[in-house]
Design a protein around this motif. Structure first.
Motif, PDB file in Angstrom:
ATOM      1  N   ASP A  72       0.827  -1.204   0.000  1.00 13.31           N
ATOM      2  CA  ASP A  72       0.000   0.000   0.000  1.00 13.31           C
ATOM      3  C   ASP A  72       0.864   1.258   0.000  1.00 13.31           C
ATOM      4  OD1 ASP A  72      -2.477  -1.319   0.007  1.00 13.31           O
ATOM      5  OD2 ASP A  72      -2.424  -1.571   2.177  1.00 13.31           O
ATOM      6  N   ARG A  73       1.922   1.235   0.785  1.00 11.63           N
ATOM      7  CA  ARG A  73       2.824   2.388   0.853  1.00 11.63           C
ATOM      8  C   ARG A  73       3.480   2.652  -0.507  1.00 11.63           C
ATOM      9  NH1 ARG A  73       5.914   0.343   4.616  1.00 11.63           N
ATOM     10  NH2 ARG A  73       4.559   0.989   6.316  1.00 11.63           N
ATOM     11  N   THR A  74       3.798   1.573  -1.202  1.00  8.21           N
ATOM     12  CA  THR A  74       4.432   1.705  -2.514  1.00  8.21           C
ATOM     13  C   THR A  74       3.471   2.270  -3.539  1.00  8.21           C
ATOM     14  OG1 THR A  74       5.871  -0.170  -1.996  1.00  8.21           O
ATOM     15  CG2 THR A  74       5.664   0.447  -4.319  1.00  8.21           C
ATOM     16  N   LEU A  75       2.237   1.753  -3.559  1.00  3.24           N
ATOM     17  CA  LEU A  75       1.246   2.249  -4.514  1.00  3.24           C
ATOM     18  C   LEU A  75       0.945   3.727  -4.283  1.00  3.24           C
ATOM     19  CD1 LEU A  75      -1.352  -0.660  -4.803  1.00  3.24           C
ATOM     20  CD2 LEU A  75       0.557  -0.108  -6.318  1.00  3.24           C
ATOM     21  N   ALA A  76       0.917   4.116  -3.027  1.00  2.00           N
ATOM     22  CA  ALA A  76       0.651   5.524  -2.713  1.00  2.00           C
ATOM     23  C   ALA A  76       1.784   6.430  -3.188  1.00  2.00           C
ATOM     24  CB  ALA A  76       0.442   5.698  -1.215  1.00  2.00           C
TER      25      ALA A  76
END
Length: 231
Positions: free
Chosen positions: A181-185
């Motif tokens: 999730d952190r990467t996609l954000a």
């Protein structure tokens, strides 16, 4: 829970969390108690689903993997023209995940650039290093094989996300570290993300929280389950 009608309350025990009404969880208004209850429920579901997956026979996992490879190959052909010339982020299978390494080699041979994600810095977005069938892997975090530090860093156009659990709204239950999730954000433009998992891992809801990012599609051994938009 604060200001929650008695008929909508539920025990904090994970085994009763399925009684939560899905529409109760407003991702824009999560109170600390609610967040703790969801975290406890996810931890229990994560353990249950991983135990079920680990208990599968090698032959069963091979059948699931072969079916997923066929569906993913067809999806990439239909949606992305086979993905030739694109950067495709896959994953190295761990903990009973479907093994797609044969497809990775096949795509590489067809002109797709393959990348693998890895943790380069804790509590930070993932980085992606180039992989080929000739890559000599090294041990990364949690002893997961990853391409070496001198491999090219890439930004994926298409990214796979292994699923512990999933729901029909394209939300993913992962391993709990928050890295994906952190990467996609952080990625712009964001890659087209495809969740890969077992049909039996479908949940009614993961009760999404503000940090959860929905995927663009989910594939299981039963085929394409959900897609969010056309490309």
């Amino acid at each position: 829970m604060t200001n929650v009608p008695a008929s909508r309350r539920y025990a904090s025990s994970p085994c009763l969390a399925s009684e939560i009404a899905p529409d109760y969880f407003d991702p824009l208004a999560v109170d600390p108690e609610q967040e703790r209850d969801v975290a406890r429920w996810r931890k229990a579901e994560r353990a249950r689903l991983q135990a079920e997956r680990t208990a599968l026979s090698v032959a069963c996992r091979q059948v699931v993997g072969a079916a997923l490879v066929g569906h993913l190959r067809g999806f990439l052909a239909d949606r992305f023209g086979g993905a030739r010339g694109r950067v495709f982020s896959a994953y190295w299978p761990i903990k009973g995940e479907p093994d797609l390494r044969g497809l990775m080699a096949e795509l590489h041979a067809s002109g797709v650039t393959i990348a693998l994600p890895l943790v380069e810095q804790k509590a930070a977005p993932l980085v992606f290093r180039r992989w080929t069938p000739e890559t000599v892997m090294v041990r990364g975090n949690w002893n997961i094989p990853v391409p070496p530090p001198d491999a090219d860093k890439l930004t994926p156009d298409i990214s796979l996300a292994p699923l512990v659990g999933w729901d029909a709204e394209n939300y993913r239950l992962g391993y709990g570290g928050g890295y994906f999730d952190r990467t996609l954000a952080a990625l712009a433009p964001r890659p087209f993300t495809i969740g890969i998992g077992f049909q039996s891992a479908r949940l009614t809801s993961i009760y999404p929280q503000p940090h959860d990012v929905p995927l663009d599609g989910i594939l299981t051994e039963a085929g394409v389950q959900t897609t969010r938009h056309e490309t």
